[in-house]
Design an enzyme around this catalytic site. Structure first.
Site, PDB file in Angstrom:
ATOM      1  N   ASP A 246      71.731  -1.088  57.259  1.00 45.06           N
ATOM      2  CA  ASP A 246      71.211  -2.455  57.313  1.00 45.06           C
ATOM      3  C   ASP A 246      72.384  -3.437  57.330  1.00 45.06           C
ATOM      4  O   ASP A 246      73.371  -3.261  56.613  1.00 45.06           O
ATOM      5  CB  ASP A 246      70.301  -2.717  56.097  1.00 45.06           C
ATOM      6  CG  ASP A 246      69.431  -3.949  56.289  1.00 45.06           C
ATOM      7  OD1 ASP A 246      68.216  -3.782  56.465  1.00 45.06           O
ATOM      8  OD2 ASP A 246      69.978  -5.069  56.273  1.00 45.06           O
ATOM      9  N   ILE A 247      72.252  -4.477  58.144  1.00 44.27           N
ATOM     10  CA  ILE A 247      73.353  -5.440  58.319  1.00 44.27           C
ATOM     11  C   ILE A 247      73.552  -6.307  57.071  1.00 44.27           C
ATOM     12  O   ILE A 247      74.675  -6.764  56.810  1.00 44.27           O
ATOM     13  CB  ILE A 247      73.108  -6.301  59.584  1.00 44.27           C
ATOM     14  CG1 ILE A 247      74.398  -6.893  60.115  1.00 44.27           C
ATOM     15  CG2 ILE A 247      72.055  -7.372  59.364  1.00 44.27           C
ATOM     16  CD1 ILE A 247      74.294  -7.430  61.538  1.00 44.27           C
TER      17      ILE A 247
ATOM     18  N   GLY B 203      56.232  -8.820  54.052  1.00 42.00           N
ATOM     19  CA  GLY B 203      57.627  -9.247  54.126  1.00 42.00           C
ATOM     20  C   GLY B 203      58.371  -8.709  55.340  1.00 42.00           C
ATOM     21  O   GLY B 203      59.608  -8.690  55.347  1.00 42.00           O
TER      22      GLY B 203
ATOM     23  N   HIS C 138      60.062   0.038  60.932  1.00 41.70           N
ATOM     24  CA  HIS C 138      61.276   0.583  60.311  1.00 41.70           C
ATOM     25  C   HIS C 138      60.996   0.933  58.866  1.00 41.70           C
ATOM     26  O   HIS C 138      60.219   0.262  58.178  1.00 41.70           O
ATOM     27  CB  HIS C 138      62.453  -0.389  60.414  1.00 41.70           C
ATOM     28  CG  HIS C 138      62.145  -1.773  59.937  1.00 41.70           C
ATOM     29  ND1 HIS C 138      61.426  -2.679  60.705  1.00 41.70           N
ATOM     30  CD2 HIS C 138      62.429  -2.405  58.764  1.00 41.70           C
ATOM     31  CE1 HIS C 138      61.295  -3.805  60.028  1.00 41.70           C
ATOM     32  NE2 HIS C 138      61.882  -3.664  58.835  1.00 41.70           N
TER      33      HIS C 138
HETATM   34  P1  AMP Z   1      62.093  -6.226  57.130  1.00 41.82           P
HETATM   35  O1  AMP Z   1      62.324  -7.508  56.396  1.00 41.82           O
HETATM   36  O2  AMP Z   1      61.383  -5.170  56.360  1.00 41.82           O
HETATM   37  O3  AMP Z   1      61.473  -6.484  58.498  1.00 41.82           O
HETATM   38  O4  AMP Z   1      63.543  -5.627  57.387  1.00 41.82           O
HETATM   39  C1  AMP Z   1      64.350  -5.996  58.451  1.00 41.82           C
HETATM   40  C2  AMP Z   1      65.745  -5.580  58.080  1.00 41.82           C
HETATM   41  O5  AMP Z   1      66.521  -5.545  59.275  1.00 41.82           O
HETATM   42  C3  AMP Z   1      66.454  -6.537  57.125  1.00 41.82           C
HETATM   43  O6  AMP Z   1      66.801  -5.837  55.934  1.00 41.82           O
HETATM   44  C4  AMP Z   1      67.675  -7.004  57.925  1.00 41.82           C
HETATM   45  O7  AMP Z   1      68.810  -7.142  57.125  1.00 41.82           O
HETATM   46  C5  AMP Z   1      67.824  -5.889  58.946  1.00 41.82           C
HETATM   47  N1  AMP Z   1      68.485  -6.252  60.183  1.00 41.82           N
HETATM   48  C6  AMP Z   1      68.224  -7.327  60.972  1.00 41.82           C
HETATM   49  N2  AMP Z   1      69.042  -7.321  62.054  1.00 41.82           N
HETATM   50  C7  AMP Z   1      69.820  -6.221  61.947  1.00 41.82           C
HETATM   51  C8  AMP Z   1      70.857  -5.661  62.746  1.00 41.82           C
HETATM   52  N3  AMP Z   1      71.276  -6.235  63.875  1.00 41.82           N
HETATM   53  N4  AMP Z   1      71.446  -4.510  62.327  1.00 41.82           N
HETATM   54  C9  AMP Z   1      71.035  -3.920  61.183  1.00 41.82           C
HETATM   55  N5  AMP Z   1      70.069  -4.391  60.385  1.00 41.82           N
HETATM   56  C10 AMP Z   1      69.471  -5.533  60.765  1.00 41.82           C
END
Ligand code: AMP
Ligand code: ZN
Length: 110
Positions: free
Chosen positions: A28-29, A89, A96
């Protein structure tokens, strides 16, 4: 195209920890724990609710557990989370699974 589809097709970079025919797992970023990995189906499926092929679930969970074991996360424990929709959320509209580990997590979630 959504951000996770772009990661799947290599348009934007990610730190990939595991990949096979149907799923990819990457860091996760903005990690919310010392270990924070996202397991993502390569096919664009908007959320858990949209899964029609139930085989995907076993593939998905098998992959998550392979990652857990590969990184030894099972020793101290871990949390698997799928946020779905507005109240769940979910911020990225591509299914994912979060693998969170490396610290204790509270319950219930906020
Ligand atoms: P959710 O809030 O459950 O939809 O989780 C989305 C997740 O994606 C969050 O924890 C973000 O930090 C992560 N995220 C968004 N963009 C990226 C990216 N480019 N690379 C890796 N993780 C990401
Ligand atoms: Zn997508």
């Amino acid at each position: 195209m959504c951000v996770f589809c772009k990661i799947v097709n290599g348009e934007i970079p990610a730190q990939v920890v595991f990949e096979d025919e149907r799923v990819v797992a990457f860091n996760d970023i903005t990690p919310k724990a010392p270990t924070h990995i996202l397991v993502v189906p390569k096919e664009h499926i908007e959320s858990a609710t949209e899964v029609v092929d139930s085989n995907l679930w076993s593939w998905f969970m098998d992959t998550a557990l392979q990652v857990v074991k590969k990184l030894d996360l099972d020793k101290q424990g871990y949390r698997l989370v799928i946020n779905t929709g507005e109240h769940g959320g979910q911020t990225v509209p591509h299914l994912h699974l979060h693998i969170l580990a490396g610290r204790s997590f509270s319950w219930p979630p906020g």
